[in-house]
Scaffold this active site. Structure first.
Site, PDB file in Angstrom:
ATOM      1  N   GLU A   1      35.474  53.699  30.497  1.00  0.00           N
ATOM      2  CA  GLU A   1      34.174  53.507  29.867  1.00  0.00           C
ATOM      3  C   GLU A   1      33.583  52.571  29.505  1.00  0.00           C
ATOM      4  OE1 GLU A   1      30.980  53.877  31.756  1.00  0.00           O
ATOM      5  OE2 GLU A   1      29.719  52.496  29.667  1.00  0.00           O
TER       6      GLU A   1
ATOM      7  N   TYR B   1      35.393  54.188  35.825  1.00  0.00           N
ATOM      8  CA  TYR B   1      33.054  53.839  34.663  1.00  0.00           C
ATOM      9  C   TYR B   1      32.207  55.490  34.830  1.00  0.00           C
ATOM     10  CZ  TYR B   1      35.373  49.693  37.530  1.00  0.00           C
ATOM     11  OH  TYR B   1      35.965  48.557  37.675  1.00  0.00           O
TER      12      TYR B   1
ATOM     13  N   ASP C   1      33.040  54.885  40.444  1.00  0.00           N
ATOM     14  CA  ASP C   1      31.578  54.404  40.392  1.00  0.00           C
ATOM     15  C   ASP C   1      31.431  53.407  39.616  1.00  0.00           C
ATOM     16  OD1 ASP C   1      29.467  55.051  40.952  1.00  0.00           O
ATOM     17  OD2 ASP C   1      29.337  57.039  39.249  1.00  0.00           O
TER      18      ASP C   1
ATOM     19  N   CYS D   1       9.652  48.602  44.944  1.00  0.00           N
ATOM     20  CA  CYS D   1       9.140  49.387  46.154  1.00  0.00           C
ATOM     21  C   CYS D   1       9.250  48.353  47.318  1.00  0.00           C
ATOM     22  CB  CYS D   1       8.100  50.064  46.120  1.00  0.00           C
ATOM     23  SG  CYS D   1       8.315  51.191  45.349  1.00  0.00           S
TER      24      CYS D   1
ATOM     25  N   CYS E   1      27.066  51.898  44.564  1.00  0.00           N
ATOM     26  CA  CYS E   1      25.514  51.855  44.771  1.00  0.00           C
ATOM     27  C   CYS E   1      24.791  50.148  45.245  1.00  0.00           C
ATOM     28  CB  CYS E   1      24.758  51.342  42.883  1.00  0.00           C
ATOM     29  SG  CYS E   1      25.998  50.508  41.957  1.00  0.00           S
TER      30      CYS E   1
ATOM     31  N   CYS F   1       3.220  53.976  37.247  1.00  0.00           N
ATOM     32  CA  CYS F   1       4.156  53.714  38.550  1.00  0.00           C
ATOM     33  C   CYS F   1       4.687  54.658  39.068  1.00  0.00           C
ATOM     34  CB  CYS F   1       5.630  53.234  38.062  1.00  0.00           C
ATOM     35  SG  CYS F   1       7.155  52.734  39.015  1.00  0.00           S
TER      36      CYS F   1
HETATM   37  N1  SAH Z   1      29.962  57.624  36.997  1.00  0.00           N
HETATM   38  C1  SAH Z   1      29.138  57.780  36.150  1.00  0.00           C
HETATM   39  C2  SAH Z   1      27.762  56.442  35.542  1.00  0.00           C
HETATM   40  C3  SAH Z   1      28.431  55.267  37.127  1.00  0.00           C
HETATM   41  S1  SAH Z   1      27.391  53.523  36.618  1.00  0.00           S
HETATM   42  C4  SAH Z   1      27.501  58.883  36.785  1.00  0.00           C
HETATM   43  O1  SAH Z   1      27.707  59.001  37.434  1.00  0.00           O
HETATM   44  O2  SAH Z   1      26.776  59.029  35.958  1.00  0.00           O
HETATM   45  C5  SAH Z   1      29.096  52.505  36.403  1.00  0.00           C
HETATM   46  C6  SAH Z   1      29.255  52.793  34.952  1.00  0.00           C
HETATM   47  O3  SAH Z   1      30.115  51.592  34.806  1.00  0.00           O
HETATM   48  C7  SAH Z   1      27.921  52.006  33.377  1.00  0.00           C
HETATM   49  O4  SAH Z   1      27.466  53.205  32.812  1.00  0.00           O
HETATM   50  C8  SAH Z   1      28.561  51.000  33.261  1.00  0.00           C
HETATM   51  O5  SAH Z   1      28.798  51.284  31.737  1.00  0.00           O
HETATM   52  C9  SAH Z   1      30.437  51.603  33.480  1.00  0.00           C
HETATM   53  N2  SAH Z   1      30.769  49.709  33.418  1.00  0.00           N
HETATM   54  C10 SAH Z   1      30.713  48.653  33.698  1.00  0.00           C
HETATM   55  N3  SAH Z   1      31.460  48.264  34.032  1.00  0.00           N
HETATM   56  C11 SAH Z   1      32.957  48.396  33.324  1.00  0.00           C
HETATM   57  C12 SAH Z   1      34.451  47.870  33.338  1.00  0.00           C
HETATM   58  N4  SAH Z   1      34.585  47.015  33.779  1.00  0.00           N
HETATM   59  N5  SAH Z   1      34.914  49.199  33.033  1.00  0.00           N
HETATM   60  C13 SAH Z   1      34.441  50.350  32.158  1.00  0.00           C
HETATM   61  N6  SAH Z   1      33.436  50.814  32.848  1.00  0.00           N
HETATM   62  C14 SAH Z   1      32.616  50.282  33.225  1.00  0.00           C
END
Ligand code: SAH
Length: 474
Positions: free
Chosen positions: A350, A329, A400, A80, A427, A177
């Site tokens: 994914e 993703y 994402d 934090c 993020c 925590c």
């Molecule tokens: N949209 C989802 C997950 C986002 S986090 C949600 O909101 O819950 C990012 C995700 O990308 C993770 O699940 C991770 O495993 C995946 N990831 C990481 N590298 C990747 C790649 N090269 N191709 C596809 N997915 C990937």
């Protein structure tokens, strides 16, 4: 400036990691735990040519933004970075960070940047107050549905758990925590007593020996279902049945498992799972959708803000029911399923197989059939699909990605597929800025940028951006 020199200065700025920044005779110093606006006395601990690092010795005049941190280990623990700053000022810090990245890295004009005010969180504790160190402490706490706690030994030989200090790997003992659910403590104590009773050693990173590395805990916000996954440096845990029995006595306990990680690595989870009790997943809800979540799957950590984030992504996608949408993703299909309810067809991609298994189960669970999921890298699956399917197109593409952002091969294919809309959930605003620059150079227009605070008290910030192909202008 010399090493060990004592100095006085006013903190005028903050680094992206949340350190206070000030100047002494034109020389820049970074000081952890100092808040913007503080007048401090510090000691130079690391001196480089153009800048250095100082340690906070004394606060001479506290900043108007300074608040008392709720957690007794807020300073040494790495989690934090902003706890000593008012929540309002934390939000301003995050909005500035996103804006700076978009301007400096993305090359967007500050005057015309379509950025909306950051969506902050209420100053509440969604998982209940538990035993806050100080009940008068204000701010958003106890919002995380997930915790990963390393185990180790204290200098006097006790088994401890907590968090890694700053960027190091020494464990700061933290029995509770304040970002997590109050029940975590009971779970961690159960694991510790079990280890003491059966002489089970915590993992020692330097020597790569000992057994128990981390405990991963997830608590479903709407369902109260709890998952515990103990990460071990071995193929089995002696007397694991006893541990599972004890854990299953805790109200809400739904899934108890082991994860095998025998590698010398910083990565917390290994590939192999051993399920000890209950089911291999927990179930939780976001909005009116139900999700199964496995220990290895990604799931947003702040359930309250996640609804707002996904709400924005969905609003930006502006679906009418006719669209073909890609959700890259996609994790366990969280966003995909929201999209599918308003689109013609959704494809999700994914990399983690367990997450895609969850995604398919989740589609079935919610009786959604216009969605298809693929396991693989987004930067491989999408280009292959595009090559092998004549006329492959998309109306909307949602991405994402993790902090490193999108691979350029992926961005290139996205542009070729020429979707009307791109929704980018990010993020890390520095890689977001880099990727937006690429897409805008290829003809997309940045229409909206919406930061959302998913991580109160920490320095990270989530952002949703909306890009339009601007066909009406061509
Ligand atoms: N949209 C989802 C997950 C986002 S986090 C949600 O909101 O819950 C990012 C995700 O990308 C993770 O699940 C991770 O495993 C995946 N990831 C990481 N590298 C990747 C790649 N090269 N191709 C596809 N997915 C990937």
């Amino acid at each position: 400036m010399e090493k060990n020199q004592i100095f006085e200065m006013t903190i005028e700025d903050m680094s992206e990691q949340g350190e206070g920044i000030g100047r002494v005779d034109g020389y820049t110093l970074f000081v952890k735990d100092a808040v913007i606006g503080d007048r401090i006395r510090g000691k130079a601990v690391k001196v480089k040519k153009t800048y250095g690092y100082g340690r906070l010795v004394e606060i001479l005049e506290p900043s108007p933004f300074r608040v008392k941190p709720g957690c007794p280990v807020a300073a040494p623990c790495g989690g934090c970075q902003l706890q000593a700053m008012s929540y309002e000022r934390q939000l301003a810090f995050k909005a500035d960070k996103v804006r700076n990245h978009l301007v400096r890295i993305g090359g967007f004009q500050p005057e015309t940047l379509p950025m909306e005010p950051i969506i902050g969180m209420e100053e509440t504790a969604p998982y209940g107050n538990g035993e806050m160190a100080d009940p008068t402490i204000r701010g958003p706490f106890r919002y995380r549905n997930k915790g990963q706690f390393p185990f180790g030994r204290s200098k006097d030989g006790r088994i401890i758990y907590g968090f890694y200090a700053g960027r190091t790997h020494s464990i700061i003992e933290a029995e509770d925590c304040l970002l997590g659910a109050p029940v975590n403590r009971k779970i961690l104590e159960t694991i510790r007593s079990f280890m003491e009773e059966y002489g089970i050693e915590p993992y020692e990173e330097e020597m790569h020996r000992g057994l128990v590395r981390h405990a991963l805990i997830r608590v479903g916000y709407h369902t109260g279902q709890i998952m515990v996954c103990l990460v071990i440096n071995g193929n089995n845990l002696p007397n694991s049945r006893r541990l599972a029995e004890e854990l299953m006595k805790i109200e809400g306990m739904t899934s108890v498992s082991l994860n095998i990680n025998r590698e010398k690595t910083n990565v917390i989870l290994g590939n192999k799972m051993v399920y000890l009790a209950g089911s291999p997943y927990i179930t939780d809800r976001i909005g009116d959708l139900t999700y199964r979540i496995s220990p290895q799957s990604f799931y947003q950590v702040n359930p309250v803000q996640t609804e707002r984030l996904y709400g924005k992504a969905l609003e930006f996608a502006g679906l009418t029911g006719q669209e073909t949408v890609w959700d890259l993703y996609c994790g366990i299909g969280t966003i995909s399923l929201f999209l599918a309810k308003r689109a013609k067809q959704v494809y999700g991609v994914e990399i983690v197989p367990a997450a895609i298994e969850n995604a398919r189960e989740n589609a079935a669970l919610n009786e959604i059939s216009n969605v298809e999921f693929f396991v693989g890298k987004a930067e491989e699956v999408l280009p292959e699909w595009y090559e092998n399917h004549e006329g492959a197109s998309a109306d909307v593409i949602v991405v994402d990605p993790p902090r490193k952002g999108c691979d350029e091969t992926l961005l290139c294919t996205m542009v070729k597929m020429n979707p009307e809309k791109i929704v980018y959930v990010s993020c890390d605003s520095s890689t977001l800025a880099r990727d937006l620059k690429y897409l805008c150079r290829e003809g997309y227009r940045l229409e909206r940028v919406q930061p959302v605070d998913m991580f109160p008290q920490g320095v990270h910030v989530e952002t949703v951006a909306f890009l339009n192909a601007g066909r009406e202008q061509n």
